[in-house]
Design an enzyme around this catalytic site. Sequence first.
Site, PDB file in Angstrom:
ATOM      1  N   ARG A  49      -5.690 -15.246 -11.672  1.00  0.00           N
ATOM      2  CA  ARG A  49      -7.006 -15.803 -11.995  1.00  0.00           C
ATOM      3  C   ARG A  49      -8.129 -14.773 -12.015  1.00  0.00           C
ATOM      4  NH1 ARG A  49      -3.727 -19.480 -10.378  1.00  0.00           N
ATOM      5  NH2 ARG A  49      -3.049 -17.771  -9.062  1.00  0.00           N
ATOM      6  N   THR A  50      -8.221 -13.970 -10.971  1.00  0.00           N
ATOM      7  CA  THR A  50      -9.406 -13.105 -10.851  1.00  0.00           C
ATOM      8  C   THR A  50      -9.434 -12.093 -11.992  1.00  0.00           C
ATOM      9  OG1 THR A  50      -9.252 -13.399  -8.475  1.00  0.00           O
ATOM     10  CG2 THR A  50     -10.701 -11.643  -9.253  1.00  0.00           C
ATOM     11  N   LYS A  79       0.108   9.618  -7.626  1.00  0.00           N
ATOM     12  CA  LYS A  79       0.266  11.081  -7.467  1.00  0.00           C
ATOM     13  C   LYS A  79      -0.525  11.591  -6.282  1.00  0.00           C
ATOM     14  CE  LYS A  79      -0.098  11.228 -12.455  1.00  0.00           C
ATOM     15  NZ  LYS A  79      -1.065  11.639 -13.482  1.00  0.00           N
ATOM     16  N   ARG A 100      -9.575  -4.949  -7.057  1.00  0.00           N
ATOM     17  CA  ARG A 100      -8.874  -5.626  -5.952  1.00  0.00           C
ATOM     18  C   ARG A 100      -8.023  -4.578  -5.260  1.00  0.00           C
ATOM     19  NH1 ARG A 100      -5.700 -11.252  -6.316  1.00  0.00           N
ATOM     20  NH2 ARG A 100      -7.868 -11.937  -6.245  1.00  0.00           N
ATOM     21  N   HIS A 128     -13.701 -12.000  -0.701  1.00  0.00           N
ATOM     22  CA  HIS A 128     -13.434 -12.289  -2.110  1.00  0.00           C
ATOM     23  C   HIS A 128     -14.676 -13.039  -2.613  1.00  0.00           C
ATOM     24  CE1 HIS A 128     -11.493 -13.140  -5.788  1.00  0.00           C
ATOM     25  NE2 HIS A 128     -10.359 -13.676  -5.377  1.00  0.00           N
TER      26      HIS A 128
HETATM   27  N1   CP Z   1      -7.834 -17.158  -6.327  1.00  0.00           N
HETATM   28  C1   CP Z   1      -7.394 -15.924  -6.669  1.00  0.00           C
HETATM   29  O1   CP Z   1      -7.938 -14.881  -6.257  1.00  0.00           O
HETATM   30  O2   CP Z   1      -6.301 -15.936  -7.482  1.00  0.00           O
HETATM   31  P1   CP Z   1      -5.532 -14.652  -8.005  1.00  0.00           P
HETATM   32  O3   CP Z   1      -4.901 -13.995  -6.799  1.00  0.00           O
HETATM   33  O4   CP Z   1      -4.536 -15.173  -8.991  1.00  0.00           O
HETATM   34  O5   CP Z   1      -6.552 -13.726  -8.633  1.00  0.00           O
END
Ligand code: CP
Length: 304
Positions: A49-50, A79, A100, A128
């Site tokens: 999703r993100t 590396k 991320r 998040h």
């Molecule tokens: N909710 C969320 O962060 O989903 P993903 O891990 O799929 O990005």
Amino acid sequence: MAKHLIESQQFTKELLFKLFKRAEELRISPSDSLKGKVLTTLFYEPSTRTRLSFESAMLKMGGQIMGTENAREFSSVSKGESLADTIRVIASYSDAIVMRHNEEGSAEKASQVSNVPIINGGDGKGQHPTQALLDVYTIHKEIGRLDNIKIAMVGDLTSGRTVQSLCYLFGKFSGVQIIFISPENLKINQNIKDYLERHNIKFTEEDNLEKILPTIDIVYMTRIQKERISPKDYEKAKGKFIINDTNLELIPKDARIMHPLPHVEEIDISLYKEQNDPRVAYFRQAENGLYIRMALLEQLIPTN
Ligand code: CP
């Protein structure tokens, strides 16, 4: 707003409502205000999703995207390159970076060396913030308010960064009541409790989901994060709290079931009910992520 988005406390109430309004406008009529801009998505941990909603948001706003979905393997970190060097270089190719990373604090570190906005797409057990943003947007859209709500947060509350970021946002509203329901070994962290106390947010910790379900406006389910805990802790915690077709009937008609997704066994609702019961809000929640991220990118990326 600050140049970088690292933690959910950065949002003011005023900015949240401005983003909700803009997201609604963009849902109906996308703009190409980010034409000529480049977004890099740099993901050291898996995501559906993100990453994809940010990429879709950028494309729908007329911009372009580049990046890697597996930076641990497909970037020069393999590396031995440092995160700081990686970010310095990518910043020179991009107008914003969504990152991320598996380490808490990594987004903050990246922001210290980046001259373009860093957007934290999840940093280990940390935060998040864009998930929390889409969560409050969804609550506001579904329930019509953010003050005076009663929400049960269920599952892995120790390492669940979505729960932590959402709690920080609730600190900006009044009359919120939170019920934390978790396995004994995955309870909410003391720093979150301290924050809620400082912001006059009432909370309790319970262990009986069925007792709580008839009393809430929102039940916010989360996955037990196998990847962040020991096999022993996972065995102790898995399957303890589940929403299924039976206890779904305990949830008030105008309440909502949310989940940041992905879900595993903690949601066990039949496909028919998932598709037809208006209380099941988690797919609408995921879709809302697209529009609110469009609004956020427009807010963060300078266009003149
Ligand atoms: N909710 C969320 O962060 O989903 P993903 O891990 O799929 O990005």
